[in-house]
Design a protein around this motif. Sequence first.
Motif, PDB file in Angstrom:
ATOM      1  N   GLY A  25       0.801  -1.228   0.000  1.00 16.64           N
ATOM      2  CA  GLY A  25       0.000   0.000   0.000  1.00 16.64           C
ATOM      3  C   GLY A  25       0.829   1.270   0.000  1.00 16.64           C
ATOM      4  N   TYR A  26       2.145   1.123  -0.151  1.00 23.01           N
ATOM      5  CA  TYR A  26       2.980   2.323  -0.203  1.00 23.01           C
ATOM      6  C   TYR A  26       2.938   2.868  -1.637  1.00 23.01           C
ATOM      7  CZ  TYR A  26       5.351   0.509   4.026  1.00 23.01           C
ATOM      8  OH  TYR A  26       5.660   0.024   5.263  1.00 23.01           O
ATOM      9  N   THR A  27       2.598   4.109  -1.776  1.00 24.85           N
ATOM     10  CA  THR A  27       2.572   4.684  -3.126  1.00 24.85           C
ATOM     11  C   THR A  27       3.775   5.576  -3.384  1.00 24.85           C
ATOM     12  OG1 THR A  27       1.127   6.378  -2.237  1.00 24.85           O
ATOM     13  CG2 THR A  27       0.064   4.595  -3.451  1.00 24.85           C
ATOM     14  N   THR A  28       4.134   6.376  -2.390  1.00 19.08           N
ATOM     15  CA  THR A  28       5.300   7.253  -2.578  1.00 19.08           C
ATOM     16  C   THR A  28       6.270   7.066  -1.422  1.00 19.08           C
ATOM     17  OG1 THR A  28       3.923   8.929  -1.521  1.00 19.08           O
ATOM     18  CG2 THR A  28       4.275   9.168  -3.892  1.00 19.08           C
ATOM     19  N   PRO A  29       7.548   7.219  -1.730  1.00 22.07           N
ATOM     20  CA  PRO A  29       8.532   7.081  -0.654  1.00 22.07           C
ATOM     21  C   PRO A  29       8.472   8.260   0.312  1.00 22.07           C
ATOM     22  CG  PRO A  29       9.606   7.569  -2.766  1.00 22.07           C
ATOM     23  CD  PRO A  29       8.149   7.439  -3.044  1.00 22.07           C
ATOM     24  N   ILE A  32      12.791  10.246   4.230  1.00 25.23           N
ATOM     25  CA  ILE A  32      14.023   9.520   4.591  1.00 25.23           C
ATOM     26  C   ILE A  32      14.308   8.440   3.555  1.00 25.23           C
ATOM     27  CG2 ILE A  32      12.958   7.803   6.165  1.00 25.23           C
ATOM     28  CD1 ILE A  32      16.339   9.478   6.791  1.00 25.23           C
ATOM     29  N   GLN A  33      13.276   7.887   2.977  1.00 22.09           N
ATOM     30  CA  GLN A  33      13.483   6.861   1.940  1.00 22.09           C
ATOM     31  C   GLN A  33      14.069   7.501   0.679  1.00 22.09           C
ATOM     32  OE1 GLN A  33       9.509   5.203   1.847  1.00 22.09           O
ATOM     33  NE2 GLN A  33       9.775   4.275   3.865  1.00 22.09           N
ATOM     34  N   VAL A  34      13.550   8.668   0.318  1.00 23.10           N
ATOM     35  CA  VAL A  34      14.080   9.369  -0.863  1.00 23.10           C
ATOM     36  C   VAL A  34      15.562   9.679  -0.672  1.00 23.10           C
ATOM     37  CG1 VAL A  34      13.982  11.548  -2.163  1.00 23.10           C
ATOM     38  CG2 VAL A  34      11.869  10.377  -1.509  1.00 23.10           C
ATOM     39  N   THR A  52      11.454   6.332  14.521  1.00 22.35           N
ATOM     40  CA  THR A  52      10.308   5.499  14.167  1.00 22.35           C
ATOM     41  C   THR A  52       9.142   6.370  13.723  1.00 22.35           C
ATOM     42  OG1 THR A  52      10.959   3.739  15.600  1.00 22.35           O
ATOM     43  CG2 THR A  52       8.637   3.881  15.135  1.00 22.35           C
ATOM     44  N   GLY A  53       8.502   5.930  12.673  1.00 24.45           N
ATOM     45  CA  GLY A  53       7.376   6.695  12.159  1.00 24.45           C
ATOM     46  C   GLY A  53       7.716   7.432  10.876  1.00 24.45           C
ATOM     47  N   THR A  54       9.007   7.527  10.581  1.00 25.99           N
ATOM     48  CA  THR A  54       9.429   8.259   9.382  1.00 25.99           C
ATOM     49  C   THR A  54       9.541   7.339   8.168  1.00 25.99           C
ATOM     50  OG1 THR A  54      11.725   7.883  10.010  1.00 25.99           O
ATOM     51  CG2 THR A  54      10.760   9.988  10.658  1.00 25.99           C
ATOM     52  N   GLY A  55       9.448   6.044   8.392  1.00 29.38           N
ATOM     53  CA  GLY A  55       9.633   5.092   7.297  1.00 29.38           C
ATOM     54  C   GLY A  55      11.087   4.643   7.183  1.00 29.38           C
ATOM     55  N   LYS A  56      11.817   4.711   8.280  1.00 33.25           N
ATOM     56  CA  LYS A  56      13.249   4.388   8.228  1.00 33.25           C
ATOM     57  C   LYS A  56      13.496   2.896   7.985  1.00 33.25           C
ATOM     58  CE  LYS A  56      13.638   4.059  13.224  1.00 33.25           C
ATOM     59  NZ  LYS A  56      13.512   2.618  13.327  1.00 33.25           N
ATOM     60  N   THR A  57      12.565   2.064   8.408  1.00 31.73           N
ATOM     61  CA  THR A  57      12.785   0.622   8.220  1.00 31.73           C
ATOM     62  C   THR A  57      12.919   0.292   6.738  1.00 31.73           C
ATOM     63  OG1 THR A  57      11.376   0.323  10.144  1.00 31.73           O
ATOM     64  CG2 THR A  57      11.967  -1.656   8.922  1.00 31.73           C
ATOM     65  N   ALA A  58      12.027   0.866   5.932  1.00 30.24           N
ATOM     66  CA  ALA A  58      12.130   0.631   4.489  1.00 30.24           C
ATOM     67  C   ALA A  58      13.356   1.343   3.922  1.00 30.24           C
ATOM     68  CB  ALA A  58      10.866   1.108   3.787  1.00 30.24           C
ATOM     69  N   LEU A 313       6.775   1.474  18.888  1.00 31.92           N
ATOM     70  CA  LEU A 313       5.638   0.659  18.466  1.00 31.92           C
ATOM     71  C   LEU A 313       4.775   1.433  17.482  1.00 31.92           C
ATOM     72  CD1 LEU A 313       4.432  -0.990  21.756  1.00 31.92           C
ATOM     73  CD2 LEU A 313       5.830  -1.947  19.942  1.00 31.92           C
ATOM     74  N   ASP A 314       4.295   0.718  16.529  1.00 36.65           N
ATOM     75  CA  ASP A 314       3.451   1.333  15.521  1.00 36.65           C
ATOM     76  C   ASP A 314       2.004   1.309  16.028  1.00 36.65           C
ATOM     77  OD1 ASP A 314       2.598   2.403  13.201  1.00 36.65           O
ATOM     78  OD2 ASP A 314       2.668   0.535  12.070  1.00 36.65           O
ATOM     79  N   ILE A 315       1.725   2.230  16.924  1.00 32.14           N
ATOM     80  CA  ILE A 315       0.393   2.294  17.526  1.00 32.14           C
ATOM     81  C   ILE A 315      -0.450   3.252  16.688  1.00 32.14           C
ATOM     82  CG2 ILE A 315      -0.876   3.125  19.556  1.00 32.14           C
ATOM     83  CD1 ILE A 315       1.451   2.075  21.249  1.00 32.14           C
TER      84      ILE A 315
HETATM   85  P1  AMP Z   1       8.939   3.083  10.372  1.00 32.24           P
HETATM   86  O1  AMP Z   1       9.446   4.477  10.660  1.00 32.24           O
HETATM   87  O2  AMP Z   1       9.829   2.332   9.480  1.00 32.24           O
HETATM   88  O3  AMP Z   1       8.601   2.352  11.640  1.00 32.24           O
HETATM   89  O4  AMP Z   1       7.568   3.237   9.565  1.00 32.24           O
HETATM   90  C1  AMP Z   1       6.448   3.850  10.125  1.00 32.24           C
HETATM   91  C2  AMP Z   1       5.164   3.427   9.453  1.00 32.24           C
HETATM   92  O5  AMP Z   1       5.106   3.965   8.135  1.00 32.24           O
HETATM   93  C3  AMP Z   1       5.006   1.925   9.300  1.00 32.24           C
HETATM   94  O6  AMP Z   1       3.676   1.614   9.607  1.00 32.24           O
HETATM   95  C4  AMP Z   1       5.300   1.671   7.851  1.00 32.24           C
HETATM   96  O7  AMP Z   1       4.606   0.537   7.390  1.00 32.24           O
HETATM   97  C5  AMP Z   1       4.812   2.938   7.193  1.00 32.24           C
HETATM   98  N1  AMP Z   1       5.520   3.316   5.947  1.00 32.24           N
HETATM   99  C6  AMP Z   1       6.842   3.274   5.717  1.00 32.24           C
HETATM  100  N2  AMP Z   1       7.117   3.729   4.486  1.00 32.24           N
HETATM  101  C7  AMP Z   1       5.953   4.091   3.931  1.00 32.24           C
HETATM  102  C8  AMP Z   1       5.585   4.652   2.657  1.00 32.24           C
HETATM  103  N3  AMP Z   1       6.477   4.956   1.738  1.00 32.24           N
HETATM  104  N4  AMP Z   1       4.270   4.871   2.422  1.00 32.24           N
HETATM  105  C9  AMP Z   1       3.347   4.581   3.355  1.00 32.24           C
HETATM  106  N5  AMP Z   1       3.624   4.064   4.575  1.00 32.24           N
HETATM  107  C10 AMP Z   1       4.912   3.825   4.864  1.00 32.24           C
END
Ligand code: AMP
Length: 465
Positions: A25-29, A32-34, A52-58, A313-315
Amino acid sequence: MTLETQSFETLGLSPALLRALAETGYTTPTPIQVEAIPFALAGHDLLGGAQTGTGKTAAFGLPLLQRLSKETPPKGPRKPRALILVPTRELAVQVSDNLKAYGKYLRLNVTTIFGGAGMQPQIDNLRRGVDILVACPGRLLDHMESGHAKLDAVEVLVLDEADRMLDMGFLPSIKRILARVPKQRQTLLFSATFEAQIRALALEFMHDPKQVQVAANNTIAETIVHRAHAVDNARKRDLLVELLSRRHTDQVLVFGKTKHGCNRLAEQLAESGLPSVAIHGNKSQAQRQKALNLFKSGKARILVATDVAARGLDIPNLPLVINHDLPMVAEDYVHRIGRTGRNGASGEALSLVSPEEGGLLRQIQRMLKADIAMDTVAGFEPSRPVRLDTPIPKNGGGGQRRQPGGGRPGARMGEQKPGGDRAPRMPGNRGHGKPADRGARAHAGPKQHRGGAGKPQGARRDTRA
Ligand code: AMP
């Protein structure tokens, strides 16, 4: 190319990853991913200022998956080629779940290693062969010492939430682990703050890292209303019951100070007809996960948590966060209330403040550069007023705390300088982006209690909750 025009395709990710991302379901980065993905894909070491929350895991996970999927694993039993060190078991599970989702179309094994769970299943997983190991440092060392975890094939090392790992006293373990990982490797370090210890770690263990930084997403939303009720310590629980009964439909996250306190609170709420679940460090992994799942699915209305258990935690977004006790560390207030008021939704952060906690409230207001409006609830008036010049108790009446930079536990916290050495800054203060506290520091003088706090963040100190 601007951030808006970036897509996962333009970042150079493989079709297998793109497909999985689309399904996730991710459409745009995210920013931090960019910023991070191109550097990481190019093989650079990377220092990421993000939490956490910024999408750093991806941001670290996608390049890592892409790299490993392109290579043929060495012959023989598969040893971990990527090692991700994380501070808590919850984060380990979360990171591993995310990697499995992103790597759905790749043939890579992901496994987790953390304490509080049986050794044998982890040993069995290691024996079966692992490509990506997500591990908490302490338990990983146990497996290394018993010869079950072999790190000589690691090519990519990730230190996730490095500041928090250091706060939790993992530095010696991390150093021991790093000594056993090949020097020829890619190292990615993510941290919300960059204090001296983190900079030293980066200098010692990284090779000419690229630096990327994004503002925290748990900035204090303008949509959050902060309020406080003055109340005696002994009456807090009754007041909480009263407040929760009034808000009988809302999901609420309640923060307590200690593991024991949280347990008791959850039990007492249940006795008052308010079924609650609790998460803290004394619970087994299975119990914590179960409680979290109940809450996330909406089956449990009230979750009582300590700071450390809830961190990372992803609450989901919540309408209300209640601080049964004020946090000993002002930054934890930001983390706590970051669970509400997301994405423009309105949210409420309510703190129960006893006269003993006046100094803690002052500390939070200083960091917010805003006053929190305080009142009393009829029938719960405190026996004496809450004064902001009340000294902060050495142990906060709760568990032990670590000082920034590893100071002595239980030392006074009142003397922190806002925006001092705690400000998140990249080593050498170079690199992209701006310090995430800039907004906070730009505001001078007190404000009223609605938002306006910019982006306060900084060093964190945790108890092992
Ligand atoms: P994280 O900071 O990696 O813990 O990610 C925080 C939340 O954002 C998690 O629920 C991820 O699944 C979600 N997430 C990460 N990257 C994206 C993205 N590009 N688009 C939408 N949701 C995202």
